[in-house]
Design an enzyme around this catalytic site. Structure first.
Site, PDB file in Angstrom:
ATOM      1  N   LYS A   8      -4.923 -10.641  -8.540  1.00 49.68           N
ATOM      2  CA  LYS A   8      -5.853 -11.442  -7.746  1.00 49.68           C
ATOM      3  C   LYS A   8      -7.289 -10.924  -7.906  1.00 49.68           C
ATOM      4  O   LYS A   8      -7.489  -9.713  -7.985  1.00 49.68           O
ATOM      5  CB  LYS A   8      -5.396 -11.268  -6.288  1.00 49.68           C
ATOM      6  CG  LYS A   8      -5.999 -12.186  -5.298  1.00 49.68           C
ATOM      7  CD  LYS A   8      -5.253 -12.046  -3.988  1.00 49.68           C
ATOM      8  CE  LYS A   8      -6.148 -11.324  -3.005  1.00 49.68           C
ATOM      9  NZ  LYS A   8      -6.069 -11.837  -1.641  1.00 49.68           N
ATOM     10  N   LYS A  33       0.845  -1.203   0.000  1.00 49.01           N
ATOM     11  CA  LYS A  33       0.000   0.000   0.000  1.00 49.01           C
ATOM     12  C   LYS A  33       0.880   1.253   0.000  1.00 49.01           C
ATOM     13  O   LYS A  33       0.591   2.222  -0.687  1.00 49.01           O
ATOM     14  CB  LYS A  33      -0.915  -0.001   1.231  1.00 49.01           C
ATOM     15  CG  LYS A  33      -2.150  -0.882   1.062  1.00 49.01           C
ATOM     16  CD  LYS A  33      -3.277  -0.380   1.942  1.00 49.01           C
ATOM     17  CE  LYS A  33      -4.640  -0.909   1.606  1.00 49.01           C
ATOM     18  NZ  LYS A  33      -4.881  -2.309   1.564  1.00 49.01           N
ATOM     19  N   LYS A  51     -12.031  -7.291  -4.290  1.00 42.64           N
ATOM     20  CA  LYS A  51     -13.078  -6.270  -4.272  1.00 42.64           C
ATOM     21  C   LYS A  51     -12.502  -4.900  -4.640  1.00 42.64           C
ATOM     22  O   LYS A  51     -13.260  -3.991  -4.928  1.00 42.64           O
ATOM     23  CB  LYS A  51     -13.744  -6.214  -2.907  1.00 42.64           C
ATOM     24  CG  LYS A  51     -12.763  -5.971  -1.793  1.00 42.64           C
ATOM     25  CD  LYS A  51     -13.228  -6.606  -0.515  1.00 42.64           C
ATOM     26  CE  LYS A  51     -12.053  -6.806   0.410  1.00 42.64           C
ATOM     27  NZ  LYS A  51     -12.182  -7.902   1.303  1.00 42.64           N
TER      28      LYS A  51
HETATM   29  P1  AMP Z   1     -10.066 -10.723   1.620  1.00 40.64           P
HETATM   30  O1  AMP Z   1     -11.324 -10.606   0.830  1.00 40.64           O
HETATM   31  O2  AMP Z   1      -8.875 -10.291   0.813  1.00 40.64           O
HETATM   32  O3  AMP Z   1     -10.140 -10.105   2.965  1.00 40.64           O
HETATM   33  O4  AMP Z   1      -9.826 -12.291   1.875  1.00 40.64           O
HETATM   34  C1  AMP Z   1     -10.630 -13.116   2.680  1.00 40.64           C
HETATM   35  C2  AMP Z   1     -10.204 -14.552   2.502  1.00 40.64           C
HETATM   36  O5  AMP Z   1     -10.434 -14.991   1.160  1.00 40.64           O
HETATM   37  C3  AMP Z   1      -8.706 -14.798   2.757  1.00 40.64           C
HETATM   38  O6  AMP Z   1      -8.513 -16.091   3.290  1.00 40.64           O
HETATM   39  C4  AMP Z   1      -8.118 -14.690   1.392  1.00 40.64           C
HETATM   40  O7  AMP Z   1      -6.898 -15.307   1.268  1.00 40.64           O
HETATM   41  C5  AMP Z   1      -9.207 -15.345   0.555  1.00 40.64           C
HETATM   42  N1  AMP Z   1      -9.164 -14.751  -0.774  1.00 40.64           N
HETATM   43  C6  AMP Z   1      -9.379 -13.450  -1.087  1.00 40.64           C
HETATM   44  N2  AMP Z   1      -9.250 -13.240  -2.402  1.00 40.64           N
HETATM   45  C7  AMP Z   1      -8.938 -14.439  -2.951  1.00 40.64           C
HETATM   46  C8  AMP Z   1      -8.666 -14.877  -4.260  1.00 40.64           C
HETATM   47  N3  AMP Z   1      -8.703 -14.046  -5.308  1.00 40.64           N
HETATM   48  N4  AMP Z   1      -8.384 -16.183  -4.453  1.00 40.64           N
HETATM   49  C9  AMP Z   1      -8.366 -17.044  -3.427  1.00 40.64           C
HETATM   50  N5  AMP Z   1      -8.604 -16.692  -2.151  1.00 40.64           N
HETATM   51  C10 AMP Z   1      -8.882 -15.411  -1.896  1.00 40.64           C
END
Ligand code: AMP
Ligand code: TRP
Length: 331
Positions: free
Chosen positions: A193, A111, A196
């Site tokens: 990746k 960031k 959101k």
């Molecule tokens: P976040 O939405 O980034 O807070 O992630 C919440 C959970 O979902 C964490 O365990 C992340 O590692 C998993 N996660 C988020 N984005 C992805 C993605 N594109 N592919 C796989 N796992 C994800």
């Protein structure tokens, strides 16, 4: 039974990456492990949030956890701030974390490198809070996406450091990174990746997207000009990502099997199959979500979960404070 704990940080709506990388595994784990799953609302506010939106995301997140199959009679599901020991132990962990360690954490570094300004102190020290989240419950395993592995490594270092200094306080947990689906990529930019924070919103499928919207996102996913359905994340990242999604939604079906089915077929056919699988899953999740969202199940789940979690967390925090020499009154 071995214990497992994970947190999810719903700073936005949950998406297919969350489902494939995290949620669906929790559902499998709840039968094999004593599972603790919490909504990390303290972590959410490390970046600015709109209050009404945050509250909606938190509630949706619980509803979606349940809609995806997490069962409150098997797993302990709770909201982080309903267990105040998280923030309390978080502060203590922060006091045992070196700034050098926090400086190495890639999430904050990224960031900063992107030139984001007004980053909060909370964001900087968030790995210490995450360590507290985990260590309060002595889990054996912490299932995380690969982006979170570094934080679990730090958690292990802190547990070992404090155990050495104060005696046996914490179980040293293992990160558990699922081999498949650990990193679902953006449909519009398969080098990034699925997230959101996707600017265009075309690359990210939300669990509450309508069928029409989700189908359109899959059908317009970026691919390549090679014209063959082949798993090769380096040279065919877009196609490989779609294969990953399809495989994950079809019981981790093998890539070879998918390659065989689409041998000699065009990307249009392949994308339609991926869209069907995605929409089928979304439909299943949304049907349950609609039943749950105003049923009262969310409130009872969180009440029961917090009561159970607080009991464990209170004993641990008291033990830690006593070992450090912070307590005066015998309890
Ligand atoms: P976040 O939405 O980034 O807070 O992630 C919440 C959970 O979902 C964490 O365990 C992340 O590692 C998993 N996660 C988020 N984005 C992805 C993605 N594109 N592919 C796989 N796992 C994800
Ligand atoms: N930091 C995690 C994320 O961004 C969420 C999280 C907070 C977490 N505390 C945790 C995950 C404890 C596992 C264990 O996704």
């Amino acid at each position: 039974m071995k214990r497992m704990l994970s947190g999810i940080k719903p700073t936005g709506q949950l998406h297919l990456g969350n489902y494939i990388g995290a949620l669906r595994h929790f559902v499998d784990y709840q039968d094999e492990y004593e599972m603790f799953a919490f909504i990390a609302n303290l972590h959410c506010i490390t970046v600015p949030q709109d209050p009404a939106e945050l509250q909606k995301n938190l509630k949706d997140c619980v509803a979606l956890y349940l809609a995806c199959g997490l069962d409150p009679s098997k797993a302990t599901i709770f909201l982080q701030t309903d267990v105040p020991q998280h923030a309390q132990l978080g502060y203590i962990m922060c006091c045992h974390t070196y700034m050098g360690e926090l400086n190495r954490m890639t999430q904050f570094k990224d960031k900063q490198a992107h030139g984001e300004t007004n980053l909060s102190g909370g964001l900087y020290t968030y790995p210490s809070l995450m360590a507290a989240d985990i260590l309060l419950y002595d889990p054996d395993y912490v299932p995380v996406g690969d982006d979170q592995k570094q934080h679990v490594e730090l958690t292990r270092d802190l547990a070992i450091r404090m155990n050495n200094r104060y005696g046996d306080l914490f179980r040293v947990p293992e990160p558990l990174v699922a081999k498949t689906g650990a990193r679902i990529m953006s449909l519009s930019n398969p080098e990034k990746k699925m997230s959101k924070s996707d600017e265009t919103n075309k690359g990210c499928i939300y669990l509450l997207d309508s069928e029409k919207v989700a189908r359109k996102k899959v059908m317009s996913a970026v691919t390549d000009s090679l014209g063959r359905v082949h798993f090769d994340p380096v040279n065919q990242p877009g196609i490989s990502n779609l294969m990953q999604i399809l495989s994950s939604l079809q019981d981790d079906r093998s890539m070879a099997d998918i390659e065989q089915e689409f041998e000699g077929k065009g990307y249009g056919d392949f994308k339609r199959a991926v869209a069907d699988a995605v929409c089928g899953k979304l439909n299943e999740i949304q049907t349950r979500y609609n039943e749950i969202i105003s049923s009262g199940l969310i409130e009872t789940t969180l009440d029961d979960g917090a009561a159970k979690a607080r009991k464990i967390a209170a004993v641990k925090l008291e033990k830690v404070q006593r070992a450090i020499g912070m307590e005066i009154i015998e309890k």
